[in-house]
Design an enzyme around this catalytic site. Structure first.
Site, PDB file in Angstrom:
ATOM      1  CB  SER A 157      -0.924  -0.220   1.249  1.00  0.00           C
ATOM      2  OG  SER A 157      -1.942   1.101   1.091  1.00  0.00           O
ATOM      3  CG  ASP A 208       7.140   5.528 -11.839  1.00  0.00           C
ATOM      4  OD1 ASP A 208       7.845   4.437 -12.121  1.00  0.00           O
ATOM      5  OD2 ASP A 208       5.968   5.421 -12.086  1.00  0.00           O
ATOM      6  CE  LYS A 222      -5.133  -2.747   1.381  1.00  0.00           C
ATOM      7  NZ  LYS A 222      -5.029  -1.025   0.740  1.00  0.00           N
TER       8      LYS A 222
END
Length: 439
Positions: A297, A308, A322
């Protein structure tokens, strides 16, 4: 003229009324088409049959709460109905203080699945691992219970014991693990200096104050180091997640600009975008983020954003996966419903759900053990009543322990010796520091 006007006006009213009536009929038809009337009749029929024909008298409130719970739990493993007591406990969990065994759990195939044990809790001390399936709680089988019911059994008076029957990957037979319940006070941030001016920050869970605590932790490390850090290891292993805003704040702490995470769902409130503001606490210095199969999460949001944005190297093993957002909705009866309302996406548009974050550098799960002599040697410090050494006096007086020839405390040296993944992460940071210096 009045007659003509009256005719025209009457015609307009008639046409308008017909149009309004047609729209109303169409709306009613659409509503009736969207409501599964046959299934609702079946629900009422089942409810009435249970109320009148079941072998024992059934409490209507319990029956309806069971129906609501079943409706939510059938959606996904994270949606659930929380009776008033459970709703209060969920609020305590978010604040970082609650009672129980100390692990983040979900449901899988009717069993309780450990997402990750929490640092410094009975679950971690007993050796519970991410991915463990709990099939029995004491003498009670888990199959057939809701997640709320299972959690209720796991919680209890501090000091009381509970035996878990656990199925673990790689083990031929179920394991018996005994845990002692305790009041769980989760400190989400820990920090220490490693070697060569490299700092270490461990985030065990994302709570409301985690973002602020991270800034304080890095500041403490820099004070201890006497100057800015040369690099940092951010440890998110076995971090089950937590508060979304905390994950955004932690990501933002290492970024000057750019998207951090966005969410998509069916309702307007579930469509959010979070971007970084200027201010990198490490001023572009190397950062390595440690993750594993227990990182879920919010941990995946942070590692995905920094990966990224090419701000950090992600090291370890594939994360839990998740990537869904749960919204806690208060109900009029004091209960609450936790329902999945959106999916997370990393800045590049990757969905975390069921995929997880694949690390840039994979570190296999290894256990490093020091070969000990067959005969345990007794030293002076082991003798009862021995004279205290300088180091013992320092520790007793609350002073900072002396460093060894590598420039680190004995405690840190022992941690690096035992924790292979952390040692590898530190080597990665050192390599990145060298690469920056050569540019």
């Amino acid at each position: 003229m009045w007659v003509s006007s009256g005719v025209v006006l009457g015609a307009l009213i008639a046409v308008g009324t017909n149009v309004w009536a047609d729209k109303e009929t169409e709306s009613v038809q659409q509503a009736s088409n969207s409501i599964p009337l046959q299934e609702l009749r079946a629900f009422v029929e089942v409810y009435e049959r249970i109320s009148t024909d079941y072998v024992d008298q059934v409490d209507d409130k319990q029956l309806l709460e069971g129906a609501i719970s079943g409706m939510l739990s059938s959606l996904d493993p994270h949606s659930a109905y929380l009776p008033p007591v459970d709703a209060k406990e969920m609020e305590e969990h978010t604040r970082g203080e609650f009672g129980g065994l100390g692990m983040e759990v979900g449901m899988e195939d009717g069993f309780v699945k450990v997402i990750s044990p929490i640092d410094d809790t009975p679950a971690q001390e007993a050796g519970m691992q991410a991915g463990d399936l709990i099939i029995k709680l004491g003498s009670e089988p888990v199959k057939g219970k809701t997640l709320s019911e299972a959690v209720k059994i796991m919680r209890g008076k501090p000091g009381t014991k509970l035996e878990l029957t656990v199925v673990r990957k790689g083990e031929d037979a179920p394991l018996k693990v005994e845990l002692t319940r305790a009041v769980i006070k989760v400190k989400s941030i820990k920090q220490r200096m490693l070697k060569d001016e490299i700092g270490y920050v461990r985030i065990s869970q994302f709570q409301v104050r985690t973002g602020q605590d991270l800034l304080k932790a890095v500041d403490k490390l820099e004070q201890e180091n006497g100057k800015p850090l040369a690099g940092l290891v951010l440890d998110l292993r076995n971090n089950p997640g937590g508060v979304l805003t905390a994950a955004v704040e932690v990501s933002d702490a290492f970024l000057n600009e750019g998207l951090i995470v966005y969410t998509e769902g069916r309702i307007r409130n579930s469509q959010m975008r979070f971007s970084a503001e200027d201010g990198d606490i490490m001023n572009g210095k190397p950062v390595v983020v440690l993750v594993n199969e227990g990182s879920a999460s919010a941990s995946e949001i942070v590692s995905g954003a920094l990966q990224d944005q090419k701000r950090a190297i992600i090291a370890g093993r594939d994360t839990f996966g998740k990537g869904s957002v749960q919204t806690l909705m208060q109900l009029n009866n004091g209960a609450a419903m936790k329902m999945t309302t959106a999916r997370y996406f990393t800045p590049s548009g990757r969905s975390i759900q069921a995929e997880g974050i694949v690390p840039d550098v994979e570190i296999d799960r290894l256990k490093v053990e020091k070969v000990e002599a067959k005969i345990e040697r007794v030293k002076e410090k082991d003798l009862s009543g021995h004279l205290e050494g300088d180091e013992e006096k320092k520790v007793a007086n609350g002073e900072k322990p002396s460093e060894n020839e590598d420039g680190i405390t004995e405690e840190t040296a022992e941690i690096l010796e035992k924790d292979f993944e952390l040692s590898e992460a530190m080597r990665l940071v050192k390599t990145m520091i060298l690469a920056q210096q050569l540019k």
